[in-house]
Scaffold this active site. Structure first.
Site, PDB file in Angstrom:
ATOM      1  N   THR A   1       0.788  -1.239   0.000  1.00 44.08           N
ATOM      2  CA  THR A   1       0.000   0.000   0.000  1.00 44.08           C
ATOM      3  C   THR A   1       0.818   1.285   0.000  1.00 44.08           C
ATOM      4  O   THR A   1       0.655   2.132  -0.874  1.00 44.08           O
ATOM      5  CB  THR A   1      -0.942  -0.019   1.224  1.00 44.08           C
ATOM      6  OG1 THR A   1      -1.828  -1.131   1.051  1.00 44.08           O
ATOM      7  CG2 THR A   1      -1.738   1.260   1.335  1.00 44.08           C
TER       8      THR A   1
HETATM    9  P1  AMP Z   1      -1.492  -3.198   3.696  1.00 46.88           P
HETATM   10  O1  AMP Z   1      -2.694  -3.943   3.271  1.00 46.88           O
HETATM   11  O2  AMP Z   1      -0.748  -3.869   4.790  1.00 46.88           O
HETATM   12  O3  AMP Z   1      -0.586  -2.834   2.548  1.00 46.88           O
HETATM   13  O4  AMP Z   1      -1.996  -1.842   4.326  1.00 46.88           O
HETATM   14  C1  AMP Z   1      -3.188  -1.244   3.945  1.00 46.88           C
HETATM   15  C2  AMP Z   1      -3.839  -0.646   5.130  1.00 46.88           C
HETATM   16  O5  AMP Z   1      -3.135   0.498   5.560  1.00 46.88           O
HETATM   17  C3  AMP Z   1      -5.207  -0.120   4.817  1.00 46.88           C
HETATM   18  O6  AMP Z   1      -6.189  -1.108   4.823  1.00 46.88           O
HETATM   19  C4  AMP Z   1      -5.403   0.895   5.911  1.00 46.88           C
HETATM   20  O7  AMP Z   1      -6.022   0.304   7.025  1.00 46.88           O
HETATM   21  C5  AMP Z   1      -4.005   1.293   6.312  1.00 46.88           C
HETATM   22  N1  AMP Z   1      -3.735   2.706   6.004  1.00 46.88           N
HETATM   23  C6  AMP Z   1      -4.047   3.359   4.883  1.00 46.88           C
HETATM   24  N2  AMP Z   1      -3.655   4.647   4.935  1.00 46.88           N
HETATM   25  C7  AMP Z   1      -3.064   4.803   6.119  1.00 46.88           C
HETATM   26  C8  AMP Z   1      -2.453   5.906   6.776  1.00 46.88           C
HETATM   27  N3  AMP Z   1      -2.373   7.096   6.184  1.00 46.88           N
HETATM   28  N4  AMP Z   1      -1.927   5.692   7.999  1.00 46.88           N
HETATM   29  C9  AMP Z   1      -1.998   4.473   8.586  1.00 46.88           C
HETATM   30  N5  AMP Z   1      -2.586   3.400   8.024  1.00 46.88           N
HETATM   31  C10 AMP Z   1      -3.108   3.551   6.807  1.00 46.88           C
HETATM   32 ZN    ZN Z   2      -3.673  -4.771   2.023  1.00 50.35          ZN
HETATM   33 ZN    ZN Z   3      -3.096  -1.437  -0.504  1.00 51.79          ZN
END
Ligand code: AMP
Ligand code: ZN
Ligand code: ZN
Length: 416
Positions: A80
């Site tokens: 992400t």
């Molecule tokens: P991942 O799936 O581990 O790549 O992370 C994605 C998750 O990051 C999303 O589902 C959100 O819950 C979280 N996320 C998105 N934007 C932010 C942010 N600005 N700060 C902290 N967490 C975030």
């Molecule tokens: Zn994810």
């Molecule tokens: Zn993502």
């Protein structure tokens, strides 16, 4: 273009005045033309084939009246934070420095998504400059309804409108917050972001083929329908360039598809930096890690490890100071952890994952666009997400900063 421009709304108002004055038969031109605003929307982990489920009529309507690619290639790693920062900088993660969701910097310490001190510290983001910072520096207005990096003052600059990340805000609440900023008196923002994560959550927790994922598609599509209706009500929908993307896709991970790093090698001499689809390690200071590394580099079922300098070239990864010395990539549908890390987890292993090879078909991302700057009803060839940055800068009539993208790859999307 380093001065504040009158917004396109003003130009349209000027047109209206001219028409009312009885000069409508003249081909009316605004005295000063200014670019239409760009709204960049991310639906985290929306795999483009989800469109075929027939659960997202509002998104389908945006695409039908706009332009789409069958898919967009994410950059490596398909995570992400790295990919969101790529989309707004045009740089691959190895160049913009957000090389993982979890990372270590020799000077800054540890970064993770749950560490607000880190995510809001501009020094982590400072190897690159996102669109909103460049525009703000040039005297233009921006509003960001969440986007990785928007909580930090990058090069000392923040968007005009932003709020700290709060995962509890519903998709509709996010839309309404953005609309409240657009409705404020004064010049409208030239660049806005909007971020939804409900599809990512459902994909991890229940898998990409679950009923819960389908529910999340309905939810986010409902929010998009609300957004379009509200923009139409304000007469803005046809006067904004709206780009809907995702950062990556989602692969199913059957229960039990776990590779244990501590069974693959002796971890005593290694410091794990991250686990998941990509497990990363540095040698422990003061330890001889050569044997442990040699074992990791040997063959393993469902996992392949590399020294950072030996990663396949096409991944475009491994030179940034934050990339750890050893990287292990899980086969698609698998994840890597240690027994110690598993014991500390409060939730079960995910039933869906991303972070795999960016060429893996399950990692493909969404690209749909709509607005005066785009062709109508066209489908163009797939491209990599580094190209979104030069596309947006062209739409905004702004000189792009040096980047890894190519406008030529996406020119076919543009109306002119
Ligand atoms: P991942 O799936 O581990 O790549 O992370 C994605 C998750 O990051 C999303 O589902 C959100 O819950 C979280 N996320 C998105 N934007 C932010 C942010 N600005 N700060 C902290 N967490 C975030
Ligand atoms: Zn994810
Ligand atoms: Zn993502």
């Amino acid at each position: 273009m380093n001065v504040s421009l009158p917004t396109s709304w003003r130009s349209v108002l000027a047109l209206l005045v001219v028409a009312l004055a009885g000069c409508a038969e003249q081909p009316a031109k605004p005295a000063v033309s200014s670019p239409d605003p760009v709204l960049l929307i991310s639906i985290d982990a929306f795999r483009p084939d989800y469109m075929e489920r027939g659960l997202t009529p509002n998104l389908a309507a945006i695409a039908a009246d706009g332009v789409r690619a069958p898919y967009m290639l994410p950059s490596f790693p398909s995570l992400t934070f790295p990919n969101h920062y790529t989309i707004v900088t045009g740089l691959v993660p190895d160049h913009h420095g957000i090389v993982n969701n979890t990372m270590i910097d020799p000077a800054l310490g540890q970064f993770s998504l749950s560490n607000r001190d880190a995510t809001s510290d501009g020094r982590w983001w400072a190897d690159a400059e996102p669109i909103w910072v460049t525009l703000q520096k040039r005297g233009l207005r921006t509003a960001t309804m969440f986007w990785p990096g928007t909580e930090a003052a990058i090069h000392g600059v923040r968007p005009d409108h932003w709020i700290p990340y709060d995962g509890n805000l519903t998709s509709i609440q996010r839309v309404d917050k953005l609309l409240s900023w657009i409705d404020e008196a004064g010049p409208k923002p030239l660049f806005d972001t909007l971020y939804f994560d409900t599809v990512d959550h459902a994909g991890h927790e229940h898998g990409p083929d679950s009923k819960e994922l389908d529910d999340s598609l309905r939810e986010v599509d409902g929010a998009l329908g609300h957004l379009v209706a509200e923009l139409r009500r304000r007469g803005l929908y046809e006067r904004m360039n709206i780009i809907v993307v995702s950062d990556h896709g989602m692969a199913p991970v059957p229960k039990g598809n776990t590779v244990f790093a501590d069974e693959a090698t002796d971890l005593d001499a290694l410091d794990p930096v991250s686990y998941g689809v990509m497990a990363t390690f540095n040698p422990k200071p003061g330890h001889d890690a050569s044997k442990a590394i040699a074992r990791l580099l040997g063959p393993h079922e469902h996992m392949r490890c590399y020294r950072r300098e030996d990663l396949p070239k096409r991944l475009d990864y491994g030179t940034h100071r934050r990339v750890p010395a050893i990287l292990c990539l899980a086969d698609t549908g698998w994840a890597i952890i240690s027994h110690e890390a598993l014991a500390k987890r409060t939730d079960p292993m995910s039933l869906g994952e991303h972070g795999y090879d960016n060429l893996d078909p399950t990692m493909r991302a969404l690209f749909i666009a709509h607005g005066p700057g785009f062709r109508k009803g066209a489908t163009v060839a797939p491209f990599q997400n580094v190209d979104v940055y030069p596309l947006i800068m062209r739409l905004l009539d702004q000189q792009p900063l040096p980047n890894d993208g190519h406008l030529d790859e996406v020119k076919g999307l543009l109306a002119h």
